[in-house]
Design a protein around this motif. Structure first.
Motif, PDB file in Angstrom:
ATOM      1  N   ASP A 121       0.812  -1.218   0.000  1.00 55.44           N
ATOM      2  CA  ASP A 121       0.000   0.000   0.000  1.00 55.44           C
ATOM      3  C   ASP A 121       0.847   1.272   0.000  1.00 55.44           C
ATOM      4  O   ASP A 121       0.318   2.358  -0.225  1.00 55.44           O
ATOM      5  CB  ASP A 121      -0.924   0.032   1.227  1.00 55.44           C
ATOM      6  N   LEU A 122       2.135   1.135   0.256  1.00 59.46           N
ATOM      7  CA  LEU A 122       3.010   2.314   0.305  1.00 59.46           C
ATOM      8  C   LEU A 122       3.252   2.868  -1.101  1.00 59.46           C
ATOM      9  O   LEU A 122       3.686   2.144  -2.002  1.00 59.46           O
ATOM     10  CB  LEU A 122       4.358   1.959   0.934  1.00 59.46           C
ATOM     11  N   LEU A 123       2.997   4.159  -1.265  1.00 65.22           N
ATOM     12  CA  LEU A 123       3.213   4.805  -2.556  1.00 65.22           C
ATOM     13  C   LEU A 123       4.689   4.736  -2.968  1.00 65.22           C
ATOM     14  O   LEU A 123       4.995   4.557  -4.153  1.00 65.22           O
ATOM     15  CB  LEU A 123       2.725   6.253  -2.507  1.00 65.22           C
ATOM     16  N   ILE A 124       5.592   4.846  -1.994  1.00 63.45           N
ATOM     17  CA  ILE A 124       7.018   4.776  -2.344  1.00 63.45           C
ATOM     18  C   ILE A 124       7.385   3.394  -2.872  1.00 63.45           C
ATOM     19  O   ILE A 124       8.226   3.264  -3.760  1.00 63.45           O
ATOM     20  CB  ILE A 124       7.949   5.203  -1.186  1.00 63.45           C
ATOM     21  N   TRP A 125       6.766   2.352  -2.340  1.00 62.26           N
ATOM     22  CA  TRP A 125       7.030   0.998  -2.842  1.00 62.26           C
ATOM     23  C   TRP A 125       6.470   0.853  -4.258  1.00 62.26           C
ATOM     24  O   TRP A 125       7.138   0.329  -5.147  1.00 62.26           O
ATOM     25  CB  TRP A 125       6.424  -0.060  -1.914  1.00 62.26           C
ATOM     26  N   GLN A 126       5.257   1.347  -4.485  1.00 65.61           N
ATOM     27  CA  GLN A 126       4.624   1.265  -5.794  1.00 65.61           C
ATOM     28  C   GLN A 126       5.439   2.025  -6.845  1.00 65.61           C
ATOM     29  O   GLN A 126       5.688   1.513  -7.943  1.00 65.61           O
ATOM     30  CB  GLN A 126       3.195   1.809  -5.735  1.00 65.61           C
ATOM     31  N   LYS A 127       5.882   3.228  -6.483  1.00 63.50           N
ATOM     32  CA  LYS A 127       6.691   4.022  -7.418  1.00 63.50           C
ATOM     33  C   LYS A 127       8.068   3.389  -7.627  1.00 63.50           C
ATOM     34  O   LYS A 127       8.621   3.452  -8.722  1.00 63.50           O
ATOM     35  CB  LYS A 127       6.812   5.465  -6.944  1.00 63.50           C
ATOM     36  N   GLY A 128       8.615   2.780  -6.585  1.00 71.93           N
ATOM     37  CA  GLY A 128       9.878   2.057  -6.728  1.00 71.93           C
ATOM     38  C   GLY A 128       9.735   0.877  -7.680  1.00 71.93           C
ATOM     39  O   GLY A 128      10.623   0.607  -8.490  1.00 71.93           O
ATOM     40  N   MET A 129       8.613   0.170  -7.570  1.00 73.78           N
ATOM     41  CA  MET A 129       8.340  -0.944  -8.497  1.00 73.78           C
ATOM     42  C   MET A 129       8.245  -0.432  -9.931  1.00 73.78           C
ATOM     43  O   MET A 129       8.826  -1.015 -10.852  1.00 73.78           O
ATOM     44  CB  MET A 129       7.047  -1.657  -8.102  1.00 73.78           C
ATOM     45  N   ASP A 130       7.526   0.668 -10.131  1.00 72.35           N
ATOM     46  CA  ASP A 130       7.381   1.249 -11.468  1.00 72.35           C
ATOM     47  C   ASP A 130       8.731   1.671 -12.035  1.00 72.35           C
ATOM     48  O   ASP A 130       9.041   1.405 -13.203  1.00 72.35           O
ATOM     49  CB  ASP A 130       6.447   2.466 -11.437  1.00 72.35           C
ATOM     50  N   LEU A 131       9.541   2.316 -11.203  1.00 79.13           N
ATOM     51  CA  LEU A 131      10.858   2.765 -11.665  1.00 79.13           C
ATOM     52  C   LEU A 131      11.715   1.574 -12.078  1.00 79.13           C
ATOM     53  O   LEU A 131      12.395   1.615 -13.110  1.00 79.13           O
ATOM     54  CB  LEU A 131      11.561   3.587 -10.588  1.00 79.13           C
ATOM     55  N   GLY A 132      11.668   0.500 -11.302  1.00 81.53           N
ATOM     56  CA  GLY A 132      12.430  -0.700 -11.650  1.00 81.53           C
ATOM     57  C   GLY A 132      12.029  -1.258 -13.007  1.00 81.53           C
ATOM     58  O   GLY A 132      12.886  -1.632 -13.816  1.00 81.53           O
ATOM     59  N   GLU A 133      10.736  -1.289 -13.273  1.00 83.07           N
ATOM     60  CA  GLU A 133      10.268  -1.800 -14.571  1.00 83.07           C
ATOM     61  C   GLU A 133      10.665  -0.848 -15.702  1.00 83.07           C
ATOM     62  O   GLU A 133      11.068  -1.292 -16.778  1.00 83.07           O
ATOM     63  CB  GLU A 133       8.753  -2.017 -14.544  1.00 83.07           C
TER      64      GLU A 133
END
Length: 118
Positions: free
Chosen positions: A7-19
């Motif tokens: 649910d953490l936005l930083i985790w979600q954005k980190g996942m997006d950046l990795g992809e």
């Protein structure tokens, strides 16, 4: 059922950046195959990995340490982006877009880390 870190936005954005960095790395020339593409992939993947790993720890101090690792990985991605731009592997427009993503994510992660009670 899911983990709290999802649910953490930083985790979600980190996942997006990795992809996104994985797609960018695929565009690099073959001569770079084991150098810069590998580095940018590892650094960008490390962001979400450290956020999630730190979130399951009992200690706020330990979580802050893992968020620090994530922040360092974002800085590493930024340096890789600079190298990619200097070597003409990415356009100025791509650089600006990904640089902004990194800038926003690092600031969000720093702010989140400051809110954690030790």
């Amino acid at each position: 059922m899911k983990f709290k870190f999802e649910d953490l936005l930083i985790w979600q954005k980190g996942m997006d950046l990795g992809e996104n960095m994985n797609v960018v790395a695929d565009k690099f020339p073959k001569k770079e195959q084991f150098n810069l593409p590998s580095q940018i992939r590892r650094a960008s993947d490390s962001i979400a990995l450290n956020i999630s790993e730190g979130s399951i720890l009992q200690s706020g101090a330990e979580y802050k340490r893992f968020l620090g690792y994530a922040i360092r990985s974002i800085a590493e991605v930024v340096t890789c982006l600079h190298k990619a731009k200097r070597r003409n592997y990415i356009s100025e427009e791509e650089f600006i877009m990904y640089y902004k993503s990194c800038f926003d994510l690092i600031n969000m992660t720093i702010a989140f880390r400051k809110k954690i009670i030790t």
